[in-house]
Design an enzyme around this catalytic site. Structure first.
Site, PDB file in Angstrom:
ATOM      1  N   GLN A   1      -0.681   2.199  -6.480  1.00 16.68           N
ATOM      2  CA  GLN A   1      -2.131   2.308  -6.551  1.00 16.68           C
ATOM      3  C   GLN A   1      -2.694   1.757  -7.860  1.00 16.68           C
ATOM      4  O   GLN A   1      -3.780   1.190  -7.881  1.00 16.68           O
ATOM      5  CB  GLN A   1      -2.553   3.769  -6.376  1.00 16.68           C
TER       6      GLN A   1
ATOM      7  N   ARG B   1       0.845  -1.197   0.000  1.00 15.96           N
ATOM      8  CA  ARG B   1       0.000   0.000   0.000  1.00 15.96           C
ATOM      9  C   ARG B   1       0.885   1.252   0.000  1.00 15.96           C
ATOM     10  O   ARG B   1       1.038   1.936   1.007  1.00 15.96           O
ATOM     11  CB  ARG B   1      -0.921  -0.016   1.208  1.00 15.96           C
TER      12      ARG B   1
ATOM     13  N   TYR C   1      -2.861  -0.938   6.132  1.00 16.83           N
ATOM     14  CA  TYR C   1      -4.010  -1.764   6.494  1.00 16.83           C
ATOM     15  C   TYR C   1      -4.338  -1.560   7.966  1.00 16.83           C
ATOM     16  O   TYR C   1      -3.505  -1.131   8.757  1.00 16.83           O
ATOM     17  CB  TYR C   1      -3.724  -3.250   6.236  1.00 16.83           C
TER      18      TYR C   1
ATOM     19  N   SER D   1      -7.993  -2.961  -3.711  1.00 23.01           N
ATOM     20  CA  SER D   1      -8.792  -1.737  -3.632  1.00 23.01           C
ATOM     21  C   SER D   1      -9.823  -1.677  -4.749  1.00 23.01           C
ATOM     22  O   SER D   1     -10.960  -1.240  -4.539  1.00 23.01           O
ATOM     23  CB  SER D   1      -7.879  -0.506  -3.679  1.00 23.01           C
TER      24      SER D   1
END
Length: 523
Positions: A127, A122, A230, A133
């Site tokens: 991304q 992350r 997380y 996600s």
């Protein structure tokens, strides 16, 4: 290299790891694309659509595994699929190596490289390959749709001739990607939305989406987002305070959507049996953590049940697959970006760079070795924002004292300015001619009055700057009108130009404001 996507063998799985659009992008990287016949059918992508995108359609999985250098899947491979892997082949899929140690060892024994899309770190740069996600976003949206289909009333409140309809109250537990998607969807449907998360720093995100954050009267010393972006395990004291708060608000909630998961662990139990019993008949619980045991004590995996007091509990584990077309488009894009990182020169040759944080973090086996768990990324996930101190509630006496102090400070500042201004005028008057002083005093008073008038204008337009510029333009028009009857034609011309330009500015300000407001109005 040849990249192939087989048909998913997991029961009920409708997604596919390659779409015609992603295949075209993979071809631009220098790769050839393969697809098993019928692999995209459930997601709405026909074999002819793949052929039109220059993708080779093969008859069965065995033929695809035999030809492909890279195999892209959605679900972890079955035992039979692992046997089809070969030395030097790369598998890209959700794998969950922490829960599938035997499967990981079997893939490594075949000599294959496994890239687990669920292990992408992350960090900001990752991304574009963050498939968790992408799927969580869809799951959160779909959870609200499923809740609506099982809820017997409107989400939004209405006042009709037949009676008043109260808005639904929705509680979202966990404000991660899935939680935020659920919050946005529920709020847009008109529900009164509440949200809770162990990470207090997400409160601003929740409130910016129109929901109310549920705060606890408890200060957790541990950073709830400390584990690589997380959620982390909370302390027993915090968990107890959390459950007490849920028991307090449970009777008022119509819909509860739970999304809380901790990597490598079973889902924490957050909605107990007594909370379910306290809910109103017709209420709905959507448990997005059902695959890992569920956040609700009564959740049954892959089933929908109705309790004795009329509460519907949905424990489906295939929310992204229920929107297979959209899910496939997003997941295939994540896979394409991963292959792009593996092909930095866009020449069709794979460069498995284990010094790259994203590639290393997602790699579970490589070159005959099990590389899971990965080391911590060199670039840490975004840390939690420092907790802001809550403003102290002032007593009436303290408020009064503050107002008096502010008034005295302003008075002192104004008196000092007047004294300095008066002394400056006396100094100039001692040496300047009388005619100059009369004009200077009028100019100084005009500046003072103009300043007071302009900064006293209410900000009725869409920005304070627009309101101030319109006020200045108004004063310009006033001054020009006073001079427009002068005897000199030059003064008249300049006054006319001043009125024209200032009028254009004022009218333009209101037109821009009207357009800005129209953007936030329903037609």
């Amino acid at each position: 290299m040849k990249i192939g996507a087989p048909k998913e063998v997991f029961t009920g799985e409708a997604r596919v790891a390659m779409t015609p659009a992603s295949a075209k992008d993979l071809q631009k990287l220098g790769h050839d694309c393969l697809i098993e016949a019928g692999a995209g059918q459930k997601a709405g992508f026909t074999d002819d659509a793949y052929r039109a995108a220059d993708v080779t359609v093969v008859d069965d999985a065995a033929a695809l595994y035999a030809q492909a250098d890279i195999v892209a899947k959605v679900r972890p491979p079955s035992d039979d699929e692992v046997k089809l892997l070969r030395d030097g082949q790369t598998l890209i899929s959700f794998f969950y190596p922490g829960q599938n140690a035997d499967l990981l060892a079997a893939a490594n024994a075949q000599g294959a490289t496994v890239i687990a899309m669920d292990m992408v770190p992350r960090i900001s740069r990752a991304q574009k390959v963050d498939a968790l996600s992408s799927m969580a976003n869809i799951a959160g949206y779909r959870a609200v749709i499923e809740a609506g289909s099982n809820f017997g009333r409107f989400f939004t409140g209405q006042v009709t001739a037949a009676g008043k309809v109260p808005p639904a109250k929705v509680l979202v537990i966990g404000a991660g990607v899935a939680g935020l998607a659920a919050i946005g969807t529920a709020t847009s449907l008109g529900a009164i939305t509440y949200a809770f998360d162990v990470r207090a720093e997400v409160a601003e995100q929740v409130e910016s989406m129109g929901a109310q954050f549920v705060f606890l009267d408890f200060e957790e010393k541990q950073d709830g987002s400390a584990t690589g972006g997380y959620a982390a395990v909370s302390s027993p004291e915090f968990a107890a305070a959390q459950l007490a708060k849920f028991r307090e608000i449970a009777p008022d909630m119509d819909i509860v959507i739970t999304t809380a998961l901790i990597p490598g662990r079973d889902a924490p139990e957050l909605w107990t049996e007594d909370m379910v019993k306290s809910m109103k008949p017709g209420s709905v619980i959507i448990d997005l953590a059902a695959e890992r045991g569920g956040n609700c004590k009564l959740t049954v995996k892959d089933e929908k049940i109705v309790t004795d007091n009329g509460v519907t509990i949905v424990g489906y584990t295939d929310f992204p697959s229920r929107m297979a077309t959209q899910a496939s488009l997003l997941y295939a894009t994540n896979v394409r970006h991963m292959v792009s990182d593996l092909t930095p020169d866009k020449d069709g040759d794979i460069d498995h760079n284990m010094d790259d944080d994203v590639i290393r973090g997602a790699t579970a086996t490589h070159a005959g070795e099990v590389t899971f768990p990965p080391p911590k990324p060199k670039i840490a996930a975004i840390a939690a924002a420092p907790k802001k101190e809550r403003p102290k509630d002032l007593t009436p006496a303290e408020k009064r004292a503050g107002e008096v102090a502010t008034f005295k400070a302003q008075t002192k500042s104004q008196v000092m300015l007047l004294v300095v201004g008066g002394l400056l005028m006396l100094l100039i008057g001692a040496y300047a001619p009388e005619s100059f002083m009369s004009h200077l005093i009028v100019f100084a008073l005009s500046c003072f009055i103009g300043f007071s008038v302009i900064w006293g204008v209410a900000h009725s337009l869409h920005t304070p700057l627009m309101a101030i510029t319109n006020a200045i333009s108004g004063i310009v028009i006033l001054g020009a009108l006073l001079q427009i009857g002068a005897n000199s034609w030059i003064v008249v011309l300049l006054s006319f130009i001043g009125v024209l330009i200032a009028s254009i500015n004022i009218v333009g300000g209101f037109l821009v404001t009207r357009r800005m407001l129209a953007m936030f109005q329903k037609s």
